[in-house]
Design an enzyme around this catalytic site. Structure first.
Site, PDB file in Angstrom:
ATOM      1  N   ASP A  61     -23.206 105.118  52.469  1.00 53.61           N
ATOM      2  CA  ASP A  61     -21.986 104.474  52.991  1.00 53.61           C
ATOM      3  C   ASP A  61     -22.209 102.971  52.935  1.00 53.61           C
ATOM      4  O   ASP A  61     -22.343 102.292  53.961  1.00 53.61           O
ATOM      5  CB  ASP A  61     -21.746 104.943  54.425  1.00 53.61           C
TER       6      ASP A  61
ATOM      7  N   HIS B 114     -14.113 108.254  56.147  1.00 54.70           N
ATOM      8  CA  HIS B 114     -15.226 108.854  56.886  1.00 54.70           C
ATOM      9  C   HIS B 114     -15.143 110.378  56.893  1.00 54.70           C
ATOM     10  O   HIS B 114     -16.160 111.073  56.799  1.00 54.70           O
ATOM     11  CB  HIS B 114     -15.287 108.289  58.298  1.00 54.70           C
TER      12      HIS B 114
HETATM   13  N1  SAM Z   1     -16.805 101.872  54.099  1.00 56.04           N
HETATM   14  C1  SAM Z   1     -17.348 100.693  53.528  1.00 56.04           C
HETATM   15  C2  SAM Z   1     -17.070 100.585  52.078  1.00 56.04           C
HETATM   16  O1  SAM Z   1     -16.918 101.639  51.436  1.00 56.04           O
HETATM   17  O2  SAM Z   1     -16.950  99.463  51.623  1.00 56.04           O
HETATM   18  C3  SAM Z   1     -18.792 100.575  53.881  1.00 56.04           C
HETATM   19  C4  SAM Z   1     -18.911 100.353  55.334  1.00 56.04           C
HETATM   20  S1  SAM Z   1     -20.421  99.926  56.027  1.00 56.04           S
HETATM   21  C5  SAM Z   1     -19.902  98.561  56.953  1.00 56.04           C
HETATM   22  C6  SAM Z   1     -21.401  99.232  54.724  1.00 56.04           C
HETATM   23  C7  SAM Z   1     -22.781  98.945  55.304  1.00 56.04           C
HETATM   24  O3  SAM Z   1     -23.788  98.934  54.280  1.00 56.04           O
HETATM   25  C8  SAM Z   1     -22.903  97.586  56.012  1.00 56.04           C
HETATM   26  O4  SAM Z   1     -23.159  97.793  57.371  1.00 56.04           O
HETATM   27  C9  SAM Z   1     -24.068  96.889  55.306  1.00 56.04           C
HETATM   28  O5  SAM Z   1     -24.833  96.081  56.168  1.00 56.04           O
HETATM   29  C10 SAM Z   1     -24.828  98.094  54.780  1.00 56.04           C
HETATM   30  N2  SAM Z   1     -25.751  97.806  53.669  1.00 56.04           N
HETATM   31  C11 SAM Z   1     -25.539  97.020  52.597  1.00 56.04           C
HETATM   32  N3  SAM Z   1     -26.621  97.012  51.790  1.00 56.04           N
HETATM   33  C12 SAM Z   1     -27.549  97.825  52.371  1.00 56.04           C
HETATM   34  C13 SAM Z   1     -28.868  98.232  52.024  1.00 56.04           C
HETATM   35  N4  SAM Z   1     -29.453  97.789  50.888  1.00 56.04           N
HETATM   36  N5  SAM Z   1     -29.523  99.092  52.842  1.00 56.04           N
HETATM   37  C14 SAM Z   1     -28.923  99.554  53.986  1.00 56.04           C
HETATM   38  N6  SAM Z   1     -27.674  99.195  54.385  1.00 56.04           N
HETATM   39  C15 SAM Z   1     -26.993  98.338  53.572  1.00 56.04           C
END
Ligand code: SAM
Length: 285
Positions: A157, A63
């Site tokens: 992210d 982060h």
């Molecule tokens: N730090 C993590 C990594 O590098 O693997 C990522 C953390 S964060 C939890 C990832 C987020 O992306 C999740 O909350 C997921 O729901 C979101 N996400 C996945 N696909 C997405 C999309 N198409 N649009 C918006 N958010 C999305």
């Protein structure tokens, strides 16, 4: 009590495992399989579709590097867009910069925000309630295609390019991000562990570099993103942002008066030095 084991399923034939010392939450949302458990070594762990997303113990590295590097390189970013980031850690770090006036976070799955606010409260640490924040529950690729807002920094992210996160590694998404950036703005994104996901780095370069004057990667080792350094994609039309002198970065870091545990100006500069195998892959060797 029998302790079960969580084995990550991201890489075929190889995976890290965690003892599940306490199962805290398990749920299938409309988008993905959500899991949070406590592990004696890494604290509380969030996994989505069997892939480790973040842990209490090492989240600060990832982060801090996806926020303070572009924010201190830019130096005047006021409006920030975060795509994904449902755990709130990215939002927490962006908001440490008092110069940031507005943050929009576009997360596809409300359940991730709800689950992380409850079980990983240290990640967001109140960030979701900051008056500068607006949360949009939507698919990031659609948001950047349609939105009328413009941003100085866009941070992707997201999960890995499987499931809902796949669209966030497409040319369509990158075109949308370019569309939503103010002149001189920066786009950064998590781009996987290059040693095991080198094709993802090549794919991002192929899709992103035609859209921006300056496109490259920087990196940091995050213990639970197993397999070596994690790469972060960088793209901007202002190459000078990557040439900020060390003394100026130091001045901006001190002026920002933010407390970090991984980031510092020396790490910032050094993180753009890439291992030769990544440089070879990027130059087509
Ligand atoms: N730090 C993590 C990594 O590098 O693997 C990522 C953390 S964060 C939890 C990832 C987020 O992306 C999740 O909350 C997921 O729901 C979101 N996400 C996945 N696909 C997405 C999309 N198409 N649009 C918006 N958010 C999305």
């Amino acid at each position: 009590m029998t302790t079960t084991t969580f084995v990550e399923t991201l890489h075929g034939g190889y995976g890290q495992s965690f003892s599940v010392d306490e199962l805290l939450f398990e749920h299938r949302s409309e988008h993905q399989e959500l899991l949070i458990f406590r592990n004696a070594t890494f604290g509380r762990v969030l996994a989505l579709d069997g892939i480790v997303q973040t842990t209490e113990r090492d989240e600060f590295i990832y982060h801090e590097m996806l926020t303070h590097v572009p924010l201190l390189a830019h130096g005047q970013a006021k409006r920030v867009l975060i795509i994904g980031g449902g755990d709130g850690g990215m939002l927490r770090e962006v908001l440490k910069h008092s110069s940031v006036e507005a943050v929009t976070q576009v997360e596809i799955d409300q359940a991730v925000i709800d689950m992380c606010r409850r079980y990983l409260p240290g990640h967001s640490a109140g960030a979701f309630d900051d008056p500068r924040v607006s949360i949009v529950i939507a698919d990031g690729v659609e948001y950047v295609r349609d939105c009328h807002e413009r941003y100085d920094l866009i941070i992707s992210d997201c999960t890995d390019p499987v499931g809902p996160g796949e669209v966030l590694f497409t040319s369509e998404f990158y075109v949308g991000c370019k569309r939503c950036l103010n002149p001189g703005g920066v786009f950064v994104a998590q781009n996987g562990v290059a040693f095991l996901q080198l094709d993802e780095v090549r794919n991002t370069q192929r899709r992103l570099s035609p859209l921006f004057t300056d496109q490259t990667f920087y990196c940091a080792a995050v213990p639970t993103y197993a397999g070596g350094v994690m790469t972060f994609a960088w793209a901007s039309d202002n190459p000078a942002l990557r040439q900020v002198a060390g003394a100026e970065l130091e001045r901006r870091y001190l002026a920002a008066a933010i407390r970090t545990r991984y980031y510092n100006p020396q790490i910032h500069t050094g993180s753009f030095a890439l291992p030769q195998y990544i440089l070879d892959a990027l130059s087509g060797n």
